[in-house]
Design an enzyme around this catalytic site. Structure first.
Site, PDB file in Angstrom:
ATOM      1  N   TYR A 143      37.353  34.340  66.321  1.00 42.16           N
ATOM      2  CA  TYR A 143      36.131  34.069  67.081  1.00 42.16           C
ATOM      3  C   TYR A 143      35.580  32.719  66.617  1.00 42.16           C
ATOM      4  O   TYR A 143      35.047  32.601  65.518  1.00 42.16           O
ATOM      5  CB  TYR A 143      35.152  35.213  66.842  1.00 42.16           C
ATOM      6  CG  TYR A 143      33.786  35.090  67.485  1.00 42.16           C
ATOM      7  CD1 TYR A 143      33.461  34.089  68.395  1.00 42.16           C
ATOM      8  CD2 TYR A 143      32.793  36.026  67.188  1.00 42.16           C
ATOM      9  CE1 TYR A 143      32.209  34.004  68.966  1.00 42.16           C
ATOM     10  CE2 TYR A 143      31.536  35.954  67.763  1.00 42.16           C
ATOM     11  CZ  TYR A 143      31.249  34.943  68.638  1.00 42.16           C
ATOM     12  OH  TYR A 143      29.994  34.860  69.211  1.00 42.16           O
ATOM     13  N   LYS A 173      38.651  33.697  70.784  1.00 48.35           N
ATOM     14  CA  LYS A 173      37.413  33.686  71.572  1.00 48.35           C
ATOM     15  C   LYS A 173      36.767  32.341  71.269  1.00 48.35           C
ATOM     16  O   LYS A 173      36.229  32.120  70.185  1.00 48.35           O
ATOM     17  CB  LYS A 173      36.498  34.845  71.174  1.00 48.35           C
ATOM     18  CG  LYS A 173      35.144  34.866  71.872  1.00 48.35           C
ATOM     19  CD  LYS A 173      34.291  35.993  71.308  1.00 48.35           C
ATOM     20  CE  LYS A 173      32.963  36.146  72.032  1.00 48.35           C
ATOM     21  NZ  LYS A 173      32.036  35.021  71.843  1.00 48.35           N
TER      22      LYS A 173
END
Length: 305
Positions: A143, A173
């Site tokens: 992330y 992400k």
């Protein structure tokens, strides 16, 4: 271990954490929340306990309880439940990763530690590897959100190193406006899922080949964003631009009010009718009851609801 199965694609709602008026987690609301996402917003993937979910403000036990309930309520209704397990403590992250595997999550993700930061990209990849190995059966996603972590390593280079060191690594992400880095991730590592995380720039990311998107606005604007993605995929760029510009105008309206994550939680409650409660301190929502009409009026004017 090779992960040649399903790919993450489409819209993924970064879920808010339902809380009581005392800011305790409110598990019974999650069933209603899942049904709303599936039935009203046509969203069948969720990212739990991340930034939108105030994951870093929750205890490890709270995060475990939430992961279990989201997985339970999503079973048979949703395609993927991704649990964010990032913490400032490596041992806590590994504990949450193993728990996510045991409770039936579909994938895990971690954000870069943001207080004592890794001193190099290699150190970050070693940290990721430790967490991934705690749940080797689950696809693992990094992330990337440098605005909050302060860590600005080039992600296409991180993908190269992760590919060499983490068998369960499946993608990123990518919550940053650097579309050059994102585009390189997509073009150079086609085997990975590249999920974009800046809602107001989704159309640009789609043009670079984004496989999907993770964001908070997909909780209550999922259907409209889905319409934009369908228009883009169907070659109707004029319609896709029209929708993206409407979404940008709404977000500009919100940002001009000085609002952020705490207020988005309030907007979600207002639009969905789901009692999500307040954010947990130090976050605090400045939305007042007299703002509700102006929010709804703006969304109606832009044909968003």
């Amino acid at each position: 271990m090779e992960f040649a199965g399903k790919r993450l694609k489409g819209l993924i709602a970064a879920t808010f954490t339902p809380m009581t008026s005392n800011s305790d987690i409110n598990l019974p609301v999650i069933k209603q929340y899942v049904d709303y996402l599936v039935q009203k917003q046509h969203v069948r993937n969720i990212f739990v306990n991340g930034t939108t979910g105030e994951g870093m403000s929750l205890s490890v036990q709270e995060r475990k309880c939430l992961a279990e309930e989201w997985v339970k309520q999503a079973r048979g209704k949703m395609d993927n439940v991704i649990i964010h397990v990032g913490c400032l403590s490596l041992s806590d992250s590994k504990d949450l990763a193993a728990h996510a595997a045991s409770c039936g999550a579909d994938a895990i993700s971690i954000v870069c530690p943001s207080f004592l930061k890794p001193s190099s990209l290699d150190a970050l990849v070693l940290y990721m590897k430790e967490v991934a190995f705690a749940a080797p059966s689950l696809p693992f996603y990094y992330y990337h959100i440098p605005r909050l972590t302060g860590t600005t390593y080039q992600i296409c280079e991180l993908l190269r190193k992760a590919k060499e060191n983490i068998p369960s690594f499946r993608g990123v992400k990518f919550t940053d406006v650097n579309l050059m880095d994102f585009g390189l991730c997509v073009s150079q590592y086609k085997e990975f899922d590249c999920l974009y995380g800046v809602d107001e720039q989704l159309l640009g990311a789609l043009a670079f080949g984004a496989h999907g998107a993770v964001g908070s606005t997909y909780n209550y604007l999922g259907k409209k964003n889905g319409d934009m993605m369908a228009a883009f995929e169907g070659g109707n760029l004029q319609e896709a631009r029209k929708i993206q510009c409407s979404l940008q105008e709404f977000l500009l309206f919100v940002f001009d009010m000085g609002w952020g994550l705490p207020e988005f939680k309030d907007i979600m409650s207002q639009i969905s009718g789901i009692p999500l409660g307040p954010p947990r301190l130090p976050l605090y929502s400045s939305v007042k009851s007299d703002h509700h009409d102006s929010i709804r009026t703006k969304m109606l004017k832009l044909d968003l609801i």
